[in-house]
Design an enzyme around this catalytic site. Sequence first.
Site, PDB file in Angstrom:
ATOM      1  N   LYS A   1     -10.038   4.683   9.326  1.00 10.99           N
ATOM      2  CA  LYS A   1      -9.687   3.468  10.062  1.00 10.99           C
ATOM      3  C   LYS A   1      -8.448   3.709  10.923  1.00 10.99           C
ATOM      4  O   LYS A   1      -7.515   4.413  10.513  1.00 10.99           O
ATOM      5  CB  LYS A   1      -9.431   2.335   9.061  1.00 10.99           C
ATOM      6  CG  LYS A   1      -9.118   0.974   9.672  1.00 10.99           C
ATOM      7  CD  LYS A   1      -8.893  -0.042   8.564  1.00 10.99           C
ATOM      8  CE  LYS A   1      -8.602  -1.433   9.087  1.00 10.99           C
ATOM      9  NZ  LYS A   1      -8.399  -2.408   7.988  1.00 10.99           N
ATOM     10  N   SER A  31     -10.798  -6.272   8.413  1.00  8.22           N
ATOM     11  CA  SER A  31     -10.450  -5.554   9.621  1.00  8.22           C
ATOM     12  C   SER A  31     -10.994  -4.126   9.676  1.00  8.22           C
ATOM     13  O   SER A  31     -10.824  -3.435  10.696  1.00  8.22           O
ATOM     14  CB  SER A  31      -8.916  -5.512   9.767  1.00  8.22           C
ATOM     15  OG  SER A  31      -8.306  -4.904   8.645  1.00  8.22           O
ATOM     16  N   SER A  70      -9.951  -6.862   3.744  1.00  7.16           N
ATOM     17  CA  SER A  70     -10.416  -6.068   4.881  1.00  7.16           C
ATOM     18  C   SER A  70     -11.273  -4.850   4.551  1.00  7.16           C
ATOM     19  O   SER A  70     -11.773  -4.186   5.454  1.00  7.16           O
ATOM     20  CB  SER A  70      -9.230  -5.630   5.739  1.00  7.16           C
ATOM     21  OG  SER A  70      -8.687  -6.740   6.404  1.00  7.16           O
TER      22      SER A  70
END
Length: 471
Positions: free
Chosen positions: A83, A158, A182
Amino acid sequence: MPSDDLCWMPAAEMAAAIRKKKLSPVEVMRAVLARIERVNPTLNAFVTLTADQAMKDARAAERALAKKSVTLGPLHGVPFSTKDLVITKGIRTTFGTRLYADNVPTEDAPMVERLRAAGAIQLGKTNTPAFGWIGATHNLLFGITRNPWNLDRTPGGSSGGASAAVAAGLGPLAIGTDGGGSIRIPASCAGIFGLKPTFGLIPVYPFSAAWSLSHIGPMTRTVTDAALMMNAAAGLDERDSFSAPAPRVDYVKALRKGIKGLRAAWSSNLGFGRIVDPEVRASCEKAARRFRELGCRVEEVDLGWPSPKDAWEAIFCGGIAARLAPSLGERRADIDAGLAAIIDGALTWGPTRYVQAWFDRLAWNEHPRRLFEKYDLLLTPTIACPPFKVGLDNPTEIAGTPVEPYDWIPFTFPFNMTGHPGASVPCGVTGDKLPVGLQIVGRRFEDAAVLRAAAAFEQLQPWAHAKPSLE
């Protein structure tokens, strides 16, 4: 084996085949990179692809197979993604914002470092909203990431780039982060497995704006693959002063124990969830009942817990506001409008709100503490609605009822405040074929029990065979 089939092979099988020299790391990498080239323009899951370096590493992994003196790691030759909130040595890390568009770190985050030490090969960085501020994935720098199951819907956030990549066969392993859901939110939205480990079990470095809420963990198509990542990544790191020694457990071997005799509590609202989509609730309730088929004693509980939203919001949003406030002046145009509004609001708070939030947070921990005196597991919906339209920061309604921004994630953020391990497992689909996730929460540092429960449910109701139609 057809090259595209390699893209859907679980990491555990892939690593075993590579060690036995039945599969080439170069063959795997070529297949995965070719699929990314075909599919990523549609999804926008990857925002930085390190294809040349990945191929170089794959060739090195292949050469190592021929050397008798080389000890191969448990993930030797297996591709993984990271990420874009997680730092990577020599690879652009933007945190999803124009403010850091050209940022290239000089070191790896601990989890990245440990996966590489286990032999895994970095593919690149996956999309995230700026600083992980919402549970959807879009930003001013790279745009919208789409859900492989329905391109008009969000893959969650996210860690939405990670969830979209894993669900679409763009690498079997992904690193995600979780400050309010997330990892679990996008796992639910994309129909994959995601685990938020116990706070501190996998070190977080450098510290984030919401450091005391932030967790890092695995996102995969199978539970075994996540357990492999846990084996590689868990444990103390002095760069994270809140990290903890790993329990003496092999998370992969622990999956064999099953959950017979464990006690699980099922709650559809935790006592404060305003509304849950009827299809989501029905899928999750059905899945919770199926745990009885695994020998688990399941009871529906009326918890009546108060909402900890105000405390979480003060700590999460206050941290981001403190980090970004200096950029509001000259670079406001480079900050998402919704995020800028949060910063503006937080800057009006009184000086004691953040401290009071910590008092309230510590007091709220008493609720799950008492629950886990009686039960081994807590089962809930992961989120209160199916994946919503891309481009929205939050859903505006659930089942026709208008909702506020955080009304759709009442099940995830509380356990960022308490640090309990929580996973999302796919448990069904809606009438529109959108994924639904069930959350499994366990006692602190009993991540093995959460993984065992997830693996047992996976055997009962498999999901990894499902593939979205993208080509």
